[in-house]
Design a protein around this motif. Structure first.
Motif, PDB file in Angstrom:
ATOM      1  N   ASP A  19      33.264 -47.210  50.983  1.00 47.27           N
ATOM      2  CA  ASP A  19      32.714 -48.538  50.661  1.00 47.27           C
ATOM      3  C   ASP A  19      33.491 -49.655  51.356  1.00 47.27           C
ATOM      4  O   ASP A  19      32.923 -50.526  52.010  1.00 47.27           O
ATOM      5  CB  ASP A  19      32.644 -48.757  49.133  1.00 47.27           C
ATOM      6  CG  ASP A  19      33.920 -48.359  48.397  1.00 47.27           C
ATOM      7  OD1 ASP A  19      34.914 -47.950  49.045  1.00 47.27           O
ATOM      8  OD2 ASP A  19      33.938 -48.482  47.151  1.00 47.27           O
ATOM      9  N   ARG A  20      34.824 -49.574  51.281  1.00 45.38           N
ATOM     10  CA  ARG A  20      35.630 -50.622  51.921  1.00 45.38           C
ATOM     11  C   ARG A  20      35.479 -50.573  53.439  1.00 45.38           C
ATOM     12  O   ARG A  20      35.478 -51.597  54.121  1.00 45.38           O
ATOM     13  CB  ARG A  20      37.102 -50.470  51.532  1.00 45.38           C
ATOM     14  CG  ARG A  20      37.368 -50.983  50.109  1.00 45.38           C
ATOM     15  CD  ARG A  20      38.828 -50.877  49.739  1.00 45.38           C
ATOM     16  NE  ARG A  20      39.286 -49.496  49.761  1.00 45.38           N
ATOM     17  CZ  ARG A  20      40.263 -49.043  50.548  1.00 45.38           C
ATOM     18  NH1 ARG A  20      40.893 -49.848  51.381  1.00 45.38           N
ATOM     19  NH2 ARG A  20      40.613 -47.782  50.507  1.00 45.38           N
ATOM     20  N   MET A  21      35.362 -49.353  53.958  1.00 43.90           N
ATOM     21  CA  MET A  21      35.218 -49.199  55.405  1.00 43.90           C
ATOM     22  C   MET A  21      33.895 -49.801  55.886  1.00 43.90           C
ATOM     23  O   MET A  21      33.839 -50.476  56.906  1.00 43.90           O
ATOM     24  CB  MET A  21      35.247 -47.705  55.722  1.00 43.90           C
ATOM     25  CG  MET A  21      35.949 -47.362  57.002  1.00 43.90           C
ATOM     26  SD  MET A  21      35.865 -45.578  57.242  1.00 43.90           S
ATOM     27  CE  MET A  21      37.521 -45.098  56.904  1.00 43.90           C
ATOM     28  N   LEU A  22      32.826 -49.559  55.125  1.00 40.63           N
ATOM     29  CA  LEU A  22      31.528 -50.135  55.504  1.00 40.63           C
ATOM     30  C   LEU A  22      31.632 -51.651  55.524  1.00 40.63           C
ATOM     31  O   LEU A  22      31.205 -52.301  56.478  1.00 40.63           O
ATOM     32  CB  LEU A  22      30.439 -49.695  54.514  1.00 40.63           C
ATOM     33  CG  LEU A  22      29.975 -48.246  54.630  1.00 40.63           C
ATOM     34  CD1 LEU A  22      29.059 -47.890  53.453  1.00 40.63           C
ATOM     35  CD2 LEU A  22      29.257 -48.004  55.944  1.00 40.63           C
ATOM     36  N   ALA A  23      32.230 -52.214  54.477  1.00 42.31           N
ATOM     37  CA  ALA A  23      32.313 -53.677  54.380  1.00 42.31           C
ATOM     38  C   ALA A  23      33.131 -54.251  55.530  1.00 42.31           C
ATOM     39  O   ALA A  23      32.709 -55.210  56.187  1.00 42.31           O
ATOM     40  CB  ALA A  23      32.908 -54.077  53.029  1.00 42.31           C
ATOM     41  N   SER A  24      34.277 -53.651  55.815  1.00 45.75           N
ATOM     42  CA  SER A  24      35.134 -54.242  56.852  1.00 45.75           C
ATOM     43  C   SER A  24      34.564 -54.013  58.250  1.00 45.75           C
ATOM     44  O   SER A  24      34.953 -54.679  59.197  1.00 45.75           O
ATOM     45  CB  SER A  24      36.569 -53.720  56.734  1.00 45.75           C
ATOM     46  OG  SER A  24      36.625 -52.350  57.025  1.00 45.75           O
ATOM     47  N   LEU A  25      33.619 -53.071  58.379  1.00 49.58           N
ATOM     48  CA  LEU A  25      32.980 -52.853  59.683  1.00 49.58           C
ATOM     49  C   LEU A  25      31.620 -53.548  59.761  1.00 49.58           C
ATOM     50  O   LEU A  25      30.785 -53.211  60.592  1.00 49.58           O
ATOM     51  CB  LEU A  25      32.836 -51.352  59.953  1.00 49.58           C
ATOM     52  CG  LEU A  25      34.160 -50.612  60.140  1.00 49.58           C
ATOM     53  CD1 LEU A  25      33.946 -49.120  60.257  1.00 49.58           C
ATOM     54  CD2 LEU A  25      34.900 -51.134  61.364  1.00 49.58           C
ATOM     55  N   ALA A  26      31.406 -54.510  58.849  1.00 49.79           N
ATOM     56  CA  ALA A  26      30.218 -55.379  58.887  1.00 49.79           C
ATOM     57  C   ALA A  26      28.911 -54.663  58.560  1.00 49.79           C
ATOM     58  O   ALA A  26      27.847 -55.073  58.981  1.00 49.79           O
ATOM     59  CB  ALA A  26      30.123 -56.100  60.233  1.00 49.79           C
ATOM     60  N   HIS A  27      29.016 -53.574  57.835  1.00 48.30           N
ATOM     61  CA  HIS A  27      27.824 -52.981  57.239  1.00 48.30           C
ATOM     62  C   HIS A  27      27.769 -53.445  55.789  1.00 48.30           C
ATOM     63  O   HIS A  27      28.768 -53.899  55.245  1.00 48.30           O
ATOM     64  CB  HIS A  27      27.906 -51.443  57.247  1.00 48.30           C
ATOM     65  CG  HIS A  27      27.987 -50.867  58.616  1.00 48.30           C
ATOM     66  ND1 HIS A  27      26.915 -50.805  59.467  1.00 48.30           N
ATOM     67  CD2 HIS A  27      29.030 -50.310  59.285  1.00 48.30           C
ATOM     68  CE1 HIS A  27      27.292 -50.243  60.601  1.00 48.30           C
ATOM     69  NE2 HIS A  27      28.567 -49.936  60.519  1.00 48.30           N
ATOM     70  N   GLU A  28      26.603 -53.278  55.179  1.00 50.40           N
ATOM     71  CA  GLU A  28      26.551 -53.599  53.757  1.00 50.40           C
ATOM     72  C   GLU A  28      27.090 -52.383  52.998  1.00 50.40           C
ATOM     73  O   GLU A  28      26.671 -51.255  53.270  1.00 50.40           O
ATOM     74  CB  GLU A  28      25.093 -53.879  53.381  1.00 50.40           C
ATOM     75  CG  GLU A  28      24.932 -54.611  52.089  1.00 50.40           C
ATOM     76  CD  GLU A  28      23.467 -54.918  51.835  1.00 50.40           C
ATOM     77  OE1 GLU A  28      22.873 -55.712  52.592  1.00 50.40           O
ATOM     78  OE2 GLU A  28      22.922 -54.344  50.881  1.00 50.40           O
ATOM     79  N   ALA A  29      27.997 -52.613  52.047  1.00 54.98           N
ATOM     80  CA  ALA A  29      28.598 -51.488  51.313  1.00 54.98           C
ATOM     81  C   ALA A  29      27.721 -51.078  50.143  1.00 54.98           C
ATOM     82  O   ALA A  29      28.131 -51.062  48.986  1.00 54.98           O
ATOM     83  CB  ALA A  29      29.998 -51.852  50.839  1.00 54.98           C
ATOM     84  N   THR A  30      26.475 -50.746  50.477  1.00 51.88           N
ATOM     85  CA  THR A  30      25.520 -50.280  49.468  1.00 51.88           C
ATOM     86  C   THR A  30      24.744 -49.112  50.075  1.00 51.88           C
ATOM     87  O   THR A  30      24.826 -48.862  51.280  1.00 51.88           O
ATOM     88  CB  THR A  30      24.485 -51.369  49.119  1.00 51.88           C
ATOM     89  OG1 THR A  30      23.729 -51.660  50.312  1.00 51.88           O
ATOM     90  CG2 THR A  30      25.141 -52.637  48.599  1.00 51.88           C
ATOM     91  N   ALA A  89      29.537 -48.500  45.385  1.00 59.47           N
ATOM     92  CA  ALA A  89      30.895 -47.968  45.511  1.00 59.47           C
ATOM     93  C   ALA A  89      30.871 -46.519  45.991  1.00 59.47           C
ATOM     94  O   ALA A  89      29.911 -45.785  45.743  1.00 59.47           O
ATOM     95  CB  ALA A  89      31.624 -48.047  44.169  1.00 59.47           C
ATOM     96  N   ALA A  90      31.943 -46.129  46.685  1.00 59.01           N
ATOM     97  CA  ALA A  90      32.137 -44.717  47.009  1.00 59.01           C
ATOM     98  C   ALA A  90      32.638 -44.027  45.750  1.00 59.01           C
ATOM     99  O   ALA A  90      33.385 -44.615  44.970  1.00 59.01           O
ATOM    100  CB  ALA A  90      33.145 -44.575  48.135  1.00 59.01           C
ATOM    101  N   LEU A  91      32.215 -42.787  45.529  1.00 56.47           N
ATOM    102  CA  LEU A  91      32.714 -42.059  44.357  1.00 56.47           C
ATOM    103  C   LEU A  91      34.169 -41.667  44.565  1.00 56.47           C
ATOM    104  O   LEU A  91      34.915 -41.469  43.623  1.00 56.47           O
ATOM    105  CB  LEU A  91      31.866 -40.822  44.114  1.00 56.47           C
ATOM    106  CG  LEU A  91      30.398 -41.138  43.804  1.00 56.47           C
ATOM    107  CD1 LEU A  91      29.602 -39.866  43.656  1.00 56.47           C
ATOM    108  CD2 LEU A  91      30.288 -41.972  42.540  1.00 56.47           C
ATOM    109  N   LYS A  92      34.528 -41.520  45.823  1.00 61.18           N
ATOM    110  CA  LYS A  92      35.893 -41.132  46.168  1.00 61.18           C
ATOM    111  C   LYS A  92      36.146 -41.601  47.597  1.00 61.18           C
ATOM    112  O   LYS A  92      35.225 -41.584  48.402  1.00 61.18           O
ATOM    113  CB  LYS A  92      35.988 -39.603  46.104  1.00 61.18           C
ATOM    114  CG  LYS A  92      37.387 -39.082  45.983  1.00 61.18           C
ATOM    115  CD  LYS A  92      37.397 -37.584  45.781  1.00 61.18           C
ATOM    116  CE  LYS A  92      38.832 -37.096  45.849  1.00 61.18           C
ATOM    117  NZ  LYS A  92      38.926 -35.677  46.004  1.00 61.18           N
ATOM    118  N   GLY A  93      37.354 -42.019  47.882  1.00 68.72           N
ATOM    119  CA  GLY A  93      37.673 -42.368  49.258  1.00 68.72           C
ATOM    120  C   GLY A  93      37.251 -43.782  49.630  1.00 68.72           C
ATOM    121  O   GLY A  93      36.752 -44.544  48.801  1.00 68.72           O
TER     122      GLY A  93
END
Ligand code: GDP
Length: 309
Positions: A240-251, A233-237
């Motif tokens: 995380d969601r942006m990474l996931a929706s742009l096909a990166h792993e949100a980790t 998760a992002a600590l703020k902002g």
């Protein structure tokens, strides 16, 4: 040790402050994203530069991480009475920053020199460099249509899903001479725990910046990135969601993949220690540290640890 840090607003400013606490005056240079700059009431607003400026000057509002401590909203209320939009929260003292920047730019001063003069006036003992003096603007393709960055970030509170990001002007834009010099003279290059898509990429995407990272490697200069994603998760902002929706792993691993080939060392938070071996498969060293900067002391501790990675 001369450190050059690539940074966005929140995460970038906190680590910059850590380095400023542990380095000698003048040894830190922060290269700051300007692709989320905007024009408001005829004024030039540089949100990431201001967050770094206020943080390094000891003036930032500690509750929000942006804006000025103790600021008031009289001017904004009055602008509202004139029918101006007030969703971008500009405090009274903050407004003075935008007035001053616009005044300097209008007199033909570069954004770089304007920032330097304002940082000097506020007693900042680090160099704050806008990544470019040219116009670059983040435009997001979202499920709510095409949005300018602040429209997405502030007005719509990062709710739309981001389907693509582009940086208008980046092909023609140039990093400044000061930025290139800071990359060339650094003894340590650091990518802050900032949003890799909308804070770091518009700096790395400027012509010559990736090449400067490569020539630093050729000179044996260590290049380190700190993960902005902790425990998935992002600590703020919205990172995380942006990474996931742009096909990166949100980790943290997903972020490490984005920096593969660019850095030698990736710093993972303690919460992500189990990802270390997968990060090392990307041909970079994984270092596990406490990266969550809750206090000034946390910031300094992380910066000190990075100096010796
Ligand atoms: P913005 O321009 O205000 O969005 O700020 P940045 O791009 O610099 O930073 C956003 C990122 O910083 C988010 O992904 C956060 O998770 C990350 N971040 C904020 N504070 C910390 C922290 O204390 N430690 C780490 N590791 N990441 C942080």
């Amino acid at each position: 040790m001369r450190v050059t840090l690539l940074a966005g607003g929140t995460g970038g400013a906190k680590l910059a402050h850590g380095f400023q606490q542990v380095l000698a005056p003048g040894e830190l240079t922060v290269v700051v994203n300007v692709a989320d700059d905007t024009e408001l009431y005829g004024l030039r607003v540089s949100p990431d530069v201001d967050t770094v400026l206020y943080t390094l000057a000891g003036l930032v509002n500690p509750e929000t991480g942006w804006g000025l401590r103790g600021d008031s909203w009289t001017a904004l209320e009055m602008l509202g009475r004139y029918g101006e939009p007030t969703w971008f929260r500009v405090g009274d003292a903050d407004l003075a920053t935008h007035v001053r920047r616009t005044q300097l730019l209008g007199a033909g001063v570069s954004l770089t020199d304007a920032t330097q003069s304002m940082a000097d006036a506020l007693g900042v003992r680090s160099h704050i460099l806008p990544a470019t003096d040219d116009r670059v603007r983040t435009i997001l393709q979202t499920d709510a249509g095409e949005l300018e960055f602040q429209d997405y970030f502030v007005r719509l509170r990062q709710e739309p899903e981001v389907q693509a990001a582009r940086f208008d002007g980046i092909v023609a834009a140039r990093p400044t001479q000061q930025v290139l010099a800071a990359l060339e003279s650094a003894e340590l290059l650091v990518i802050a725990p900032s949003n890799p898509v909308v804070s770091v990429e518009p700096i790395l995407g400027l012509r010559g910046v990736r090449e400067a990272f490569q020539s630093a490697a050729d000179r044996g200069i260590p290049r380190v990135a700190v993960s902005p994603i902790v425990a998935g998760a992002a600590l703020k902002g919205p990172a995380d969601r942006m990474l996931a929706s742009l096909a990166h792993e949100a980790t943290a691993l997903g972020v490490a993949r984005m920096y593969a080939g660019l850095i030698d060392t990736f710093v993972l938070d303690e919460a992500d220690a189990t990802l270390a071996s997968q990060v090392e498969e990307l041909r970079m060293r994984a270092v596990v540290l406490p990266t969550v900067m809750r206090s000034d002391a946390d910031r300094a501790t992380l910066a000190r640890a990075l100096l010796s990675t």
